[in-house]
Design a protein around this motif. Structure first.
Motif, PDB file in Angstrom:
ATOM      1  N   VAL A   5       0.843  -1.191   0.000  1.00 14.94           N
ATOM      2  CA  VAL A   5       0.000   0.000   0.000  1.00 14.94           C
ATOM      3  C   VAL A   5       0.882   1.246   0.000  1.00 14.94           C
ATOM      4  CG1 VAL A   5      -1.743   1.298   1.270  1.00 14.94           C
ATOM      5  CG2 VAL A   5      -1.848  -1.211   1.198  1.00 14.94           C
ATOM      6  N   GLY A   6       0.680   2.119  -0.977  1.00 16.64           N
ATOM      7  CA  GLY A   6       1.413   3.378  -1.038  1.00 16.64           C
ATOM      8  C   GLY A   6       2.827   3.274  -1.559  1.00 16.64           C
ATOM      9  N   HIS A   7       3.264   2.104  -1.968  1.00 16.10           N
ATOM     10  CA  HIS A   7       4.658   1.957  -2.397  1.00 16.10           C
ATOM     11  C   HIS A   7       4.960   2.741  -3.670  1.00 16.10           C
ATOM     12  CE1 HIS A   7       4.495  -0.650  -5.983  1.00 16.10           C
ATOM     13  NE2 HIS A   7       3.328  -1.011  -5.463  1.00 16.10           N
ATOM     14  N   ASP A   8       3.933   3.029  -4.457  1.00 13.84           N
ATOM     15  CA  ASP A   8       4.161   3.725  -5.720  1.00 13.84           C
ATOM     16  C   ASP A   8       4.472   5.208  -5.530  1.00 13.84           C
ATOM     17  OD1 ASP A   8       1.576   3.989  -4.782  1.00 13.84           O
ATOM     18  OD2 ASP A   8       0.645   3.973  -6.758  1.00 13.84           O
ATOM     19  N   ALA A   9       4.340   5.735  -4.323  1.00 18.07           N
ATOM     20  CA  ALA A   9       4.641   7.146  -4.066  1.00 18.07           C
ATOM     21  C   ALA A   9       5.834   7.330  -3.136  1.00 18.07           C
ATOM     22  CB  ALA A   9       3.418   7.839  -3.481  1.00 18.07           C
ATOM     23  N   VAL A  10       6.395   6.258  -2.617  1.00 14.15           N
ATOM     24  CA  VAL A  10       7.470   6.389  -1.633  1.00 14.15           C
ATOM     25  C   VAL A  10       8.709   7.049  -2.242  1.00 14.15           C
ATOM     26  CG1 VAL A  10       8.632   4.142  -1.870  1.00 14.15           C
ATOM     27  CG2 VAL A  10       8.467   5.238   0.366  1.00 14.15           C
ATOM     28  N   HIS A  11       8.911   6.887  -3.543  1.00 18.59           N
ATOM     29  CA  HIS A  11      10.050   7.544  -4.181  1.00 18.59           C
ATOM     30  C   HIS A  11       9.930   9.070  -4.108  1.00 18.59           C
ATOM     31  CE1 HIS A  11       7.174   7.693  -7.491  1.00 18.59           C
ATOM     32  NE2 HIS A  11       7.928   8.639  -8.020  1.00 18.59           N
ATOM     33  N   LEU A  12       8.710   9.576  -4.081  1.00 19.60           N
ATOM     34  CA  LEU A  12       8.501  11.018  -3.963  1.00 19.60           C
ATOM     35  C   LEU A  12       8.894  11.523  -2.571  1.00 19.60           C
ATOM     36  CD1 LEU A  12       5.072  11.245  -5.824  1.00 19.60           C
ATOM     37  CD2 LEU A  12       7.355  11.861  -6.708  1.00 19.60           C
ATOM     38  N   VAL A  13       8.630  10.714  -1.563  1.00 15.69           N
ATOM     39  CA  VAL A  13       9.031  11.073  -0.196  1.00 15.69           C
ATOM     40  C   VAL A  13      10.554  11.120  -0.107  1.00 15.69           C
ATOM     41  CG1 VAL A  13       8.961  10.364   2.228  1.00 15.69           C
ATOM     42  CG2 VAL A  13       6.926  10.102   0.799  1.00 15.69           C
ATOM     43  N   ALA A  14      11.217  10.103  -0.641  1.00 14.66           N
ATOM     44  CA  ALA A  14      12.681  10.072  -0.630  1.00 14.66           C
ATOM     45  C   ALA A  14      13.252  11.266  -1.381  1.00 14.66           C
ATOM     46  CB  ALA A  14      13.182   8.767  -1.247  1.00 14.66           C
ATOM     47  N   GLU A  15      12.661  11.582  -2.523  1.00 16.09           N
ATOM     48  CA  GLU A  15      13.105  12.725  -3.316  1.00 16.09           C
ATOM     49  C   GLU A  15      12.956  14.028  -2.524  1.00 16.09           C
ATOM     50  OE1 GLU A  15      11.429  14.073  -7.399  1.00 16.09           O
ATOM     51  OE2 GLU A  15      11.880  11.918  -7.556  1.00 16.09           O
ATOM     52  N   ALA A  16      11.791  14.224  -1.910  1.00 18.77           N
ATOM     53  CA  ALA A  16      11.526  15.443  -1.144  1.00 18.77           C
ATOM     54  C   ALA A  16      12.479  15.582   0.039  1.00 18.77           C
ATOM     55  CB  ALA A  16      10.076  15.448  -0.656  1.00 18.77           C
ATOM     56  N   LEU A  21      16.889   5.968  -1.949  1.00 17.54           N
ATOM     57  CA  LEU A  21      15.844   4.966  -1.779  1.00 17.54           C
ATOM     58  C   LEU A  21      16.333   3.657  -2.376  1.00 17.54           C
ATOM     59  CD1 LEU A  21      12.913   4.142  -1.073  1.00 17.54           C
ATOM     60  CD2 LEU A  21      12.285   4.898  -3.378  1.00 17.54           C
ATOM     61  N   TYR A  22      16.251   2.590  -1.606  1.00 18.06           N
ATOM     62  CA  TYR A  22      16.634   1.264  -2.072  1.00 18.06           C
ATOM     63  C   TYR A  22      15.394   0.390  -2.094  1.00 18.06           C
ATOM     64  CZ  TYR A  22      21.428   2.719  -1.385  1.00 18.06           C
ATOM     65  OH  TYR A  22      22.625   3.381  -1.470  1.00 18.06           O
ATOM     66  N   ARG A  23      15.207  -0.309  -3.207  1.00 16.21           N
ATOM     67  CA  ARG A  23      14.074  -1.210  -3.349  1.00 16.21           C
ATOM     68  C   ARG A  23      14.570  -2.528  -3.920  1.00 16.21           C
ATOM     69  NH1 ARG A  23       9.066   2.093  -5.911  1.00 16.21           N
ATOM     70  NH2 ARG A  23       8.075   2.165  -3.898  1.00 16.21           N
ATOM     71  N   ARG A  24      13.778  -3.560  -3.711  1.00 18.88           N
ATOM     72  CA  ARG A  24      14.132  -4.884  -4.226  1.00 18.88           C
ATOM     73  C   ARG A  24      12.859  -5.660  -4.521  1.00 18.88           C
ATOM     74  NH1 ARG A  24      18.289  -8.484  -4.075  1.00 18.88           N
ATOM     75  NH2 ARG A  24      17.630 -10.640  -3.960  1.00 18.88           N
ATOM     76  N   VAL A  25      12.853  -6.343  -5.632  1.00 16.39           N
ATOM     77  CA  VAL A  25      11.725  -7.213  -5.958  1.00 16.39           C
ATOM     78  C   VAL A  25      11.806  -8.435  -5.053  1.00 16.39           C
ATOM     79  CG1 VAL A  25      10.690  -8.670  -7.746  1.00 16.39           C
ATOM     80  CG2 VAL A  25      11.619  -6.423  -8.339  1.00 16.39           C
ATOM     81  N   ILE A  26      10.697  -8.786  -4.445  1.00 22.27           N
ATOM     82  CA  ILE A  26      10.654  -9.933  -3.536  1.00 22.27           C
ATOM     83  C   ILE A  26      10.455 -11.195  -4.371  1.00 22.27           C
ATOM     84  CG2 ILE A  26       9.375 -11.013  -1.660  1.00 22.27           C
ATOM     85  CD1 ILE A  26       8.662  -8.013  -0.907  1.00 22.27           C
ATOM     86  N   THR A  27      11.437 -12.076  -4.294  1.00 20.52           N
ATOM     87  CA  THR A  27      11.357 -13.326  -5.045  1.00 20.52           C
ATOM     88  C   THR A  27      11.100 -14.514  -4.128  1.00 20.52           C
ATOM     89  OG1 THR A  27      13.751 -13.612  -4.932  1.00 20.52           O
ATOM     90  CG2 THR A  27      12.879 -12.485  -6.875  1.00 20.52           C
ATOM     91  N   GLY A  28      11.357 -14.328  -2.833  1.00 21.45           N
ATOM     92  CA  GLY A  28      11.138 -15.401  -1.870  1.00 21.45           C
ATOM     93  C   GLY A  28       9.661 -15.592  -1.578  1.00 21.45           C
ATOM     94  N   LEU A  29       9.379 -16.668  -0.894  1.00 24.38           N
ATOM     95  CA  LEU A  29       8.010 -17.019  -0.532  1.00 24.38           C
ATOM     96  C   LEU A  29       7.874 -17.045   0.989  1.00 24.38           C
ATOM     97  CD1 LEU A  29       7.713 -20.019  -3.004  1.00 24.38           C
ATOM     98  CD2 LEU A  29       6.788 -17.720  -3.325  1.00 24.38           C
ATOM     99  N   PRO A  30       6.678 -16.880   1.518  1.00 25.83           N
ATOM    100  CA  PRO A  30       6.492 -16.959   2.974  1.00 25.83           C
ATOM    101  C   PRO A  30       6.562 -18.412   3.446  1.00 25.83           C
ATOM    102  CG  PRO A  30       4.385 -16.574   1.922  1.00 25.83           C
ATOM    103  CD  PRO A  30       5.433 -16.540   0.834  1.00 25.83           C
ATOM    104  N   LEU A  31       7.754 -18.981   3.392  1.00 26.46           N
ATOM    105  CA  LEU A  31       7.930 -20.390   3.739  1.00 26.46           C
ATOM    106  C   LEU A  31       7.867 -20.629   5.234  1.00 26.46           C
ATOM    107  CD1 LEU A  31      10.794 -21.321   1.267  1.00 26.46           C
ATOM    108  CD2 LEU A  31       8.334 -21.661   0.983  1.00 26.46           C
TER     109      LEU A  31
END
Length: 99
Positions: A5-16, A21-31
């Motif tokens: 939720v809201g992740h698509d705007a977090v880059h604007l907060v970091a910019e301001a 800002l560091y992001r990573r695609v989650i490839t793991g599973l909730p094992l």
């Protein structure tokens, strides 16, 4: 474990705030969905997990957070803490503390 939720705007907060800002695609599973997650003390022979690839064994999603934090530490060795919004979730808190 991870909220989107809201992740698509977090880059604007970091910019301001003029912060990286560091992001990573989650490839793991909730094992591992148990109340506890792994050992509190790392093994002396511990090595960082490798990236999940096609045909490789499945990994827990928490390992993605570990890899992301390792990237941050490589670029900012002075970082000493992590702040998360897992206020009422012991599940999330335990995993972040473990990492």
């Amino acid at each position: 474990m991870y909220q989107t939720v809201g992740h698509d705007a977090v880059h604007l907060v970091a910019e301001a705030m003029q912060l990286p800002l560091y992001r990573r695609v989650i490839t793991g599973l909730p094992l591992n969905q148990a109340a506890e997650y792994g050992d509190r003390m790392p093994s002396p022979n511990f090595s960082a997990p490798t990236t999940l690839t096609a045909g490789s064994p499945e990994r827990d999603e928490t390992e993605d957070l570990y890899e992301l934090l390792m990237m941050v530490k490589r670029n900012h060795p002075d970082v000493e803490a992590v702040s998360v919004g897992a206020i009422l979730s012991n599940y999330q808190r335990v995993r972040v503390e473990h990492v």
